[in-house]
Design an enzyme around this catalytic site. Structure first.
Site, mmCIF file in Angstrom:
data_model
loop_
_atom_site.group_PDB
_atom_site.id
_atom_site.type_symbol
_atom_site.label_atom_id
_atom_site.label_comp_id
_atom_site.label_asym_id
_atom_site.label_seq_id
_atom_site.Cartn_x
_atom_site.Cartn_y
_atom_site.Cartn_z
ATOM 1 N N GLU A 266 0.862 -1.190 0.000
ATOM 2 C CA GLU A 266 0.000 0.000 0.000
ATOM 3 C C GLU A 266 0.885 1.222 0.000
ATOM 4 O O GLU A 266 1.823 1.318 0.801
ATOM 5 C CB GLU A 266 -0.859 0.102 1.278
ATOM 6 C CG GLU A 266 -2.057 -0.784 1.334
ATOM 7 C CD GLU A 266 -2.905 -0.530 2.605
ATOM 8 O OE1 GLU A 266 -2.805 0.556 3.208
ATOM 9 O OE2 GLU A 266 -3.657 -1.448 2.974
ATOM 10 N N GLU A 320 -13.477 5.501 -0.671
ATOM 11 C CA GLU A 320 -14.353 4.555 0.035
ATOM 12 C C GLU A 320 -15.124 5.290 1.122
ATOM 13 O O GLU A 320 -14.561 5.660 2.147
ATOM 14 C CB GLU A 320 -13.501 3.427 0.633
ATOM 15 C CG GLU A 320 -12.836 2.570 -0.431
ATOM 16 C CD GLU A 320 -11.843 1.575 0.159
ATOM 17 O OE1 GLU A 320 -12.276 0.614 0.808
ATOM 18 O OE2 GLU A 320 -10.629 1.782 -0.024
ATOM 19 N N LYS A 323 -15.281 4.324 5.145
ATOM 20 C CA LYS A 323 -14.102 4.162 5.998
ATOM 21 C C LYS A 323 -14.194 5.128 7.167
ATOM 22 O O LYS A 323 -14.466 6.308 6.982
ATOM 23 C CB LYS A 323 -12.832 4.446 5.202
ATOM 24 C CG LYS A 323 -12.486 3.349 4.234
ATOM 25 C CD LYS A 323 -11.002 3.248 4.042
ATOM 26 C CE LYS A 323 -10.525 1.869 4.427
ATOM 27 N NZ LYS A 323 -9.093 1.699 4.186
ATOM 28 N N GLU A 329 -9.031 9.427 5.042
ATOM 29 C CA GLU A 329 -9.267 7.985 4.911
ATOM 30 C C GLU A 329 -10.245 7.651 3.789
ATOM 31 O O GLU A 329 -10.151 6.611 3.168
ATOM 32 C CB GLU A 329 -9.802 7.413 6.228
ATOM 33 C CG GLU A 329 -8.726 7.209 7.280
ATOM 34 C CD GLU A 329 -7.719 6.146 6.884
ATOM 35 O OE1 GLU A 329 -8.147 5.051 6.503
ATOM 36 O OE2 GLU A 329 -6.508 6.418 6.945
#
Ligand SMILES: *[C@@H]1O[C@H](CO)[C@@H](O)[C@H](O)[C@H]1NC(C)=O
Ligand SMILES: *[C@@H]1O[C@H](CO)[C@@H](O)[C@H](O)[C@H]1NC(C)=O
Ligand SMILES: *[C@@H]1O[C@H](CO)[C@@H](O)[C@H](O)[C@H]1NC(C)=O
Length: 468
Positions: A266, A320, A323, A329
């Site tokens: 990541e 997303e 999250k 985030e």
């Protein structure tokens, strides 16, 4: 200005010739996280990946629908065994066997599973499953051996960068003392024995954001910079990312593991963050990811391991929306859930050629392509609170469109954006119109609790309603 432009041109030429001569380029994959309620179907996602020339993807589970959609796509897949299964997998070989049978062999080889991440950032798992990690990896390996898959599928486990005690200077990199004997050494032994590699999650963004007074932004974004010399070994770094990766190599060397490779599972940079998340912006995210891709595809390694091409998975594919945590985030995606690009970066050698001649596109100079949306840093929107109840929403909607002076023409019955089924959507439209009209002043997105401010661009439909 002129000399800087010339310098950029020269670097671009030097870089492009480097790409031409290198034969073994590193690989760029992407994390397909799904902590969201608005993502396209897995079939559509596979089409998106293919259209972008992305041929490596990493998942956080083994969702059957996703693995099925990836079958015969030519895309290599790293799957994951979630942390919640570590204990049972570690203590029960038949649980490991069953998991491999129903989650791996069922899909392989139609789905090109190339790696299994056993757990994710296990050392910082609040449930502290660390002691189960290596036994779980071994049991999964034993299952793969039974199926004769142990040479086709690698096993590893992504560690967070916080597994390091020290990372500056890179040459002084070391693992946290309390992790070395219980888990780091046994894991590295296992990786060596099975010909696997260490998975590392690395976010220069965090280091930059917390130390922006000490770390140069250009250095964090792989932009032109004078470099930072490692006082321990004299090596010069031109990016924080490479310094971080070499700190992990140094930490391994310090405990006599010199020959284990690394895959960066990541890395990324958020396009939006909260006010205190210094450095989060669309422009910086585009620079970080674009320049990282350029570095990786050049095939060159880090100062400590110049011959080892970098292999990375960007984080991540989509923003997303479910999250938890700070705004950043939810904003690491290269794509919005409607598949529009959040910003433009090259992902393949082909695209890179065009990108280099126009070094880093800035938000201000960028011409949005049709349908593309530009989000301002600090931009906020007002949306209806579905939990407020019908009564409250109706009353607030009436106020916003009446006295409030919101532009509600488009949501009148029969108009383009009138949605008879969703009071919430109509109310969001009206509330946001009012809020933007009041220049997002404090208190203009309350409506007695029927509305709230979001710092994330609402869904595509909402966007069309408001910004066409
Ligand atoms: C995969 O593993 C999960 C546990 O993670 C299990 O519940 C499930 O039955 C397995 N098989 C499939 C096809 O999902
Ligand atoms: C986690 O578990 C290990 C042993 O399994 C223990 O040594 C360590 O102190 C624990 N860490 C935390 C933060 O509880
Ligand atoms: C896979 O397992 C078999 C049987 O234990 C072993 O002979 C072989 O070397 C293993 N291959 C790899 C790549 O670990």
């Amino acid at each position: 200005m002129a000399s800087r432009a010339f310098h950029l041109l020269v670097s671009a030429i030097v870089l492009s010739s480097a790409i031409v001569v290198s034969d073994a380029a590193g690989s760029v994959g992407i994390n397909y996280g799904r902590v969201a309620n608005n993502l396209p179907s897995p079939e559509k996602v596979v089409q998106l990946l293919k259209s972008q020339g992305i041929n490596k993807v990493k998942l956080y589970d083994t969702a059957a629908a996703v693995l099925t959609a990836l079958a015969n796509s030519g895309i290599s897949v790293a799957v994951a065994l979630p942390n919640e299964l570590l204990a049972s997998t570690a203590t029960d070989q038949s649980a490991a066997d069953n998991w491999v049978q129903s989650n791996i062999t069922k899909f392989y080889p139609q789905t090109k599973i190339e790696a299994i991440a056993v757990g994710n950032e296990v050392f910082v798992d609040p449930k502290n499953t660390t002691k189960y990690l290596v036994p779980a990896m071994k049991n999964i390996h034993a299952s793969l051996v039974k199926w004769k898959l142990n040479s086709s599928i690698k096993i590893s486990s992504p560690i967070a960068f916080s597994a390091l005690q020290n990372s500056y200077p890179s040459s002084a990199g070391s693992f946290k003392q309390e992790l070395i004997e219980p888990v780091i050494k046994p894991m590295l032994d296992f990786l060596k024995q099975t010909g696997s590699y260490l998975m590392v999650n690395a976010y220069p963004f965090f280091a930059y954001s917390a130390n922006s007074d000490q770390i140069s932004l250009d250095y964090a974004l792989f932009k032109d910079n004078p470099g930072v010399v490692d006082s321990g070994n004299g090596l010069k770094y031109h990016s924080l990312f490479e310094a971080q990766i070499d700190a992990v190599f140094a930490a391994m060397s310090a405990i006599q593991y010199d020959d284990v490779k690394i895959v960066v599972t990541e890395t990324g940079w958020p396009s939006i963050g909260d006010e205190n998340e210094i450095g989060a912006s669309e422009e910086n995210a585009a620079s970080y990811n674009g320049n990282l891709v350029r570095k990786v595809l050049s095939g060159s390694g880090t100062p400590l391991r110049p011959q080892d091409p970098l292999n990375v998975y960007l984080f991540g594919l989509f923003n997303e929306n479910k999250k938890p945590g700070p705004t950043s985030e939810r904003n690491y995606g290269l794509f919005y859930p409607d598949e529009q690009k959040v910003y433009n970066i090259p992902l393949t050698q082909e695209e890179l050629k065009g990108w280099q001649s126009t070094p880093v596109k800035t938000s201000t100079s960028r011409v949005p392509v049709s349908g593309e949306v530009k989000t301002q840093v600090g931009q906020t929107w007002c949306v209806a609170n579905g939990k407020a109840g019908e009564e409250k929403l109706k009353a607030a909607l009436e106020y916003a469109c009446g006295e409030g002076g919101a532009d509600c023409n488009a949501i009148q019955p029969g108009a383009a954006c009138y949605n008879p089924n969703s009071l919430e959507a109509r109310a969001s439209y009206a509330f946001n119109s009012y809020y933007q009209k009041k220049t997002r002043a404090a208190g203009t997105c309350e409506f007695g609790g029927a509305a709230y401010v979001v710092s994330q661009r609402p869904g595509m439909l909402f966007y069309l309603l408001n910004y066409k």
